[in-house]
Motif scaffolding. Structure first.
Motif, mmCIF file in Angstrom:
data_model
loop_
_atom_site.group_PDB
_atom_site.id
_atom_site.type_symbol
_atom_site.label_atom_id
_atom_site.label_comp_id
_atom_site.label_asym_id
_atom_site.label_seq_id
_atom_site.Cartn_x
_atom_site.Cartn_y
_atom_site.Cartn_z
ATOM 1 N N THR A 75 47.139 -14.160 -25.181
ATOM 2 C CA THR A 75 46.364 -13.651 -26.322
ATOM 3 C C THR A 75 44.883 -13.895 -26.084
ATOM 4 O O THR A 75 44.514 -14.841 -25.368
ATOM 5 N N ASN A 76 44.039 -13.067 -26.687
ATOM 6 C CA ASN A 76 42.587 -13.294 -26.593
ATOM 7 C C ASN A 76 42.015 -13.888 -27.867
ATOM 8 O O ASN A 76 40.821 -14.167 -27.938
ATOM 9 N N GLU A 125 56.076 -25.283 -31.708
ATOM 10 C CA GLU A 125 54.855 -26.112 -31.660
ATOM 11 C C GLU A 125 53.905 -25.629 -30.564
ATOM 12 O O GLU A 125 54.348 -25.344 -29.439
ATOM 13 N N VAL A 126 52.647 -25.553 -30.877
ATOM 14 C CA VAL A 126 51.641 -25.261 -29.847
ATOM 15 C C VAL A 126 51.338 -26.561 -29.116
ATOM 16 O O VAL A 126 50.981 -27.572 -29.730
ATOM 17 N N THR A 127 51.485 -26.512 -27.781
ATOM 18 C CA THR A 127 51.305 -27.740 -26.992
ATOM 19 C C THR A 127 50.075 -27.676 -26.093
ATOM 20 O O THR A 127 49.663 -28.667 -25.523
ATOM 21 N N GLY A 128 49.498 -26.479 -25.944
ATOM 22 C CA GLY A 128 48.301 -26.347 -25.112
ATOM 23 C C GLY A 128 47.656 -24.989 -25.342
ATOM 24 O O GLY A 128 48.289 -24.067 -25.874
ATOM 25 N N ILE A 129 46.370 -24.906 -25.002
ATOM 26 C CA ILE A 129 45.665 -23.621 -25.142
ATOM 27 C C ILE A 129 44.969 -23.336 -23.816
ATOM 28 O O ILE A 129 44.291 -24.205 -23.251
ATOM 29 N N ASP A 130 45.203 -22.135 -23.333
ATOM 30 C CA ASP A 130 44.677 -21.722 -22.047
ATOM 31 C C ASP A 130 43.268 -21.147 -22.251
ATOM 32 O O ASP A 130 43.110 -20.118 -22.915
ATOM 33 N N ARG A 158 42.712 -17.380 -23.403
ATOM 34 C CA ARG A 158 43.566 -16.444 -22.665
ATOM 35 C C ARG A 158 45.037 -16.544 -23.061
ATOM 36 O O ARG A 158 45.829 -15.644 -22.788
ATOM 37 N N GLY A 159 45.407 -17.667 -23.673
ATOM 38 C CA GLY A 159 46.815 -17.795 -24.050
ATOM 39 C C GLY A 159 47.102 -19.130 -24.713
ATOM 40 O O GLY A 159 46.220 -19.980 -24.858
ATOM 41 N N VAL A 160 48.359 -19.259 -25.108
ATOM 42 C CA VAL A 160 48.790 -20.443 -25.840
ATOM 43 C C VAL A 160 50.116 -20.929 -25.252
ATOM 44 O O VAL A 160 51.019 -20.130 -25.008
ATOM 45 N N TYR A 169 50.426 -11.320 -27.912
ATOM 46 C CA TYR A 169 50.073 -10.862 -29.281
ATOM 47 C C TYR A 169 48.566 -10.629 -29.323
ATOM 48 O O TYR A 169 47.814 -11.260 -28.567
ATOM 49 N N ASP A 170 48.137 -9.787 -30.253
ATOM 50 C CA ASP A 170 46.692 -9.585 -30.427
ATOM 51 C C ASP A 170 46.056 -10.845 -31.017
ATOM 52 O O ASP A 170 44.938 -11.211 -30.652
ATOM 53 N N VAL A 171 46.758 -11.462 -31.948
ATOM 54 C CA VAL A 171 46.242 -12.692 -32.577
ATOM 55 C C VAL A 171 47.388 -13.697 -32.705
ATOM 56 O O VAL A 171 48.486 -13.335 -33.144
#
Ligand code: FAD
Ligand code: PYC
Length: 406
Positions: A220-221, A197-202, A209-211, A23-25
């Motif tokens: 995603t950026n 649920e979001v469990t980590g962010i890259d 760079r991603g979720v 996704y863009d956002v």
């Protein structure tokens, strides 16, 4: 009898079975703030390849737990202008969403029981007037006229000496705000994923760079974090520190009564506040719980203490039953102003520090955060709320305008 003409559009949201791979956002948090940002990203900037990830159900966080007070009688120039912009946005929302938000302009009194608090009220009134916001210092007789059932002596415990009267003070139906923004975002192509649920962010070389989610990875950026009481948990994933501490804030409602209370009443000194909802329930709250804990447990102690204070103000309520009590997790900042904008991680934007005061800011936070994400630069209305202010020792001190005791 067969239904020949099925409704052509979903009543609220489209259900998406799958997440896209990119996704863009990505917006973390399907509360009012996350959904409002998604709505304005789509409506004002044409950015629609957006998903909102919500670990529970939309509006199930503080958005659906708050006591719905909307006002702009703040203390700092930054605060007054920001919340005033929000009050203006609130006016048209029901029409814009084609959904009744039960927005009701009631007038708001902050009661003063001491000379010191009268002085703060006068200060707030002057700053407000300077920015064109209708607030004025009034005597006890004005309080009695607006709320004839009040005992101005508060059962002899803390006589009311005066009040800050703020005519624009209003209430609205909280969960409908989340539905309205969600519906509007969905109609414009934004995907809302509940139970995700979001469990980590890259983060690679300081850039998003991603979720990672409970339903798979998303590239995603740009990530907008709008999770209120869960902010410290998400920030751990990107190794960003803020001075946010999470405290429970509790509230309760009575059984429904015939309408008898028009205005919203807040007593800073007694640490209680009350309004009557469109359904007739008395919506009541008290101060923040003094301990830091990330939980939504409510306590008997809270109901006992608040009921005692309420009876001092309104002795005739002694036979009225309390119907529900609950708690939310308030993401408190040291200066009682939010933390909004860019962060040291490129592409990671923060909408947080909403503590006990963020419901009223839902429209303006959506407006300003969508601008910030779309342009990669903070909206002019939020520059006073940057994370950097704590490093610069330049707080935006709003403690004197917080309705809730601390
Ligand atoms: P929320 O509505 O809490 O939304 C955040 C969402 O993020 C939640 O739904 C949560 O499930 C989700 N989430 C968290 N972690 C993750 C994850 N890892 N992955 C995916 N999703 C996640 N403000 C006022 O202006 N006026 C008031 O009268 C008022 N009264 C209040 C009374 C109480 C009892 C409380 C608790 C708060 C009150 N507030 C009030 C404050 C206000 O409720 C909040 O500041 C505001 O609702 C915050 O909205 P939000 O969208 O940022 O957060
Ligand atoms: O910000 O007005 C407010 C408020 C009242 C109760 C909780 N927050």
């Amino acid at each position: 009898f067969a239904l020949s003409n099925k409704h052509p559009e979903p009543r609220m949201f489209t259900r998406h079975d799958k997440l896209k791979s990119a996704y863009d956002v990505v917006i973390i948090g399907g509360g009012g703030h996350g959904l409002a940002a998604a709505y304005y990203l789509a409506r004002d900037f044409g950015i629609t390849n957006v998903c909102v990830l919500e670990k529970g159900y939309i509006g199930g966080g503080n958005t659906g737990r708050n006591t719905t007070i909307i006002r702009s009688n703040y203390l700092t120039p930054e605060g007054v202008q920001f919340y005033d912009a929000s009050v203006n946005l609130w006016q048209d929302l029901s029409q814009e969403f084609d959904l009744n938000l039960f927005y009701a302009n009631r007038g708001h009194f902050t009661l003063a029981h001491t000379d010191a608090s009268l002085r703060t009220m006068r200060w707030r009134a002057e700053v407000n007037k300077h920015y064109g916001v209708h607030s004025e210092l009034v005597g006890p007789e004005a309080v009695k006229e607006a709320a004839p059932m009040i005992d101005l002596s508060c059962s002899g415990q803390a006589p009311i000496l005066g009040a800050l009267y703020h005519a624009p003070g209003s209430v609205a139906r909280h969960d409908a705000v989340a539905w309205g923004y969600g519906k509007g975002a969905d109609m414009r192509g934004v995907e809302i994923h509940q139970q995700t649920e979001v469990t980590g962010i890259d983060v690679v070389a300081g850039k998003v760079r991603g979720v990672k989610t409970s339903r798979g990875y998303i590239a995603t950026n740009k990530v907008l974090c709008a999770v209120a009481g869960s902010t410290p948990r998400i920030l751990k994933m990107v190794d960003v520190r803020t001075p946010i501490h999470v405290h429970p804030l509790q509230a309760m409602v009575s059984e429904p009564l015939k309408p008898w209370l028009d205005p919203i009443l807040v007593s800073g000194s007694l640490h209680v506040y009350i309004s009557q909802s469109a359904r007739g329930e008395l919506v009541m709250g008290a101060s923040l719980d003094p301990y830091e804990v990330q939980a939504t447990r409510s306590t008997l102690d809270f109901v006992e203490h608040l009921s005692g204070q309420m009876l001092n103000m309104f002795p005739f309520l002694s036979n009225v039953k309390v119907m529900r009590q609950w708690a939310g997790m308030a993401d408190m900042t040291p200066d009682f102003a939010p933390i909004m904008g860019k962060t040291p991680v490129e592409g990671f934007y923060l909408d947080s520090g909403w503590g006990t005061w963020g419901f009223k800011a839902t429209p303006v936070s959506g407006k300003t955060m969508s601008y910030t994400v779309a342009n990669d630069q903070p909206h002019p209305l939020i520059t006073g709320f940057s994370l950097d202010r704590f490093r610069q020792f330049a707080p935006t001190g709003e403690k004197g305008a917080a309705s809730v005791g601390h």
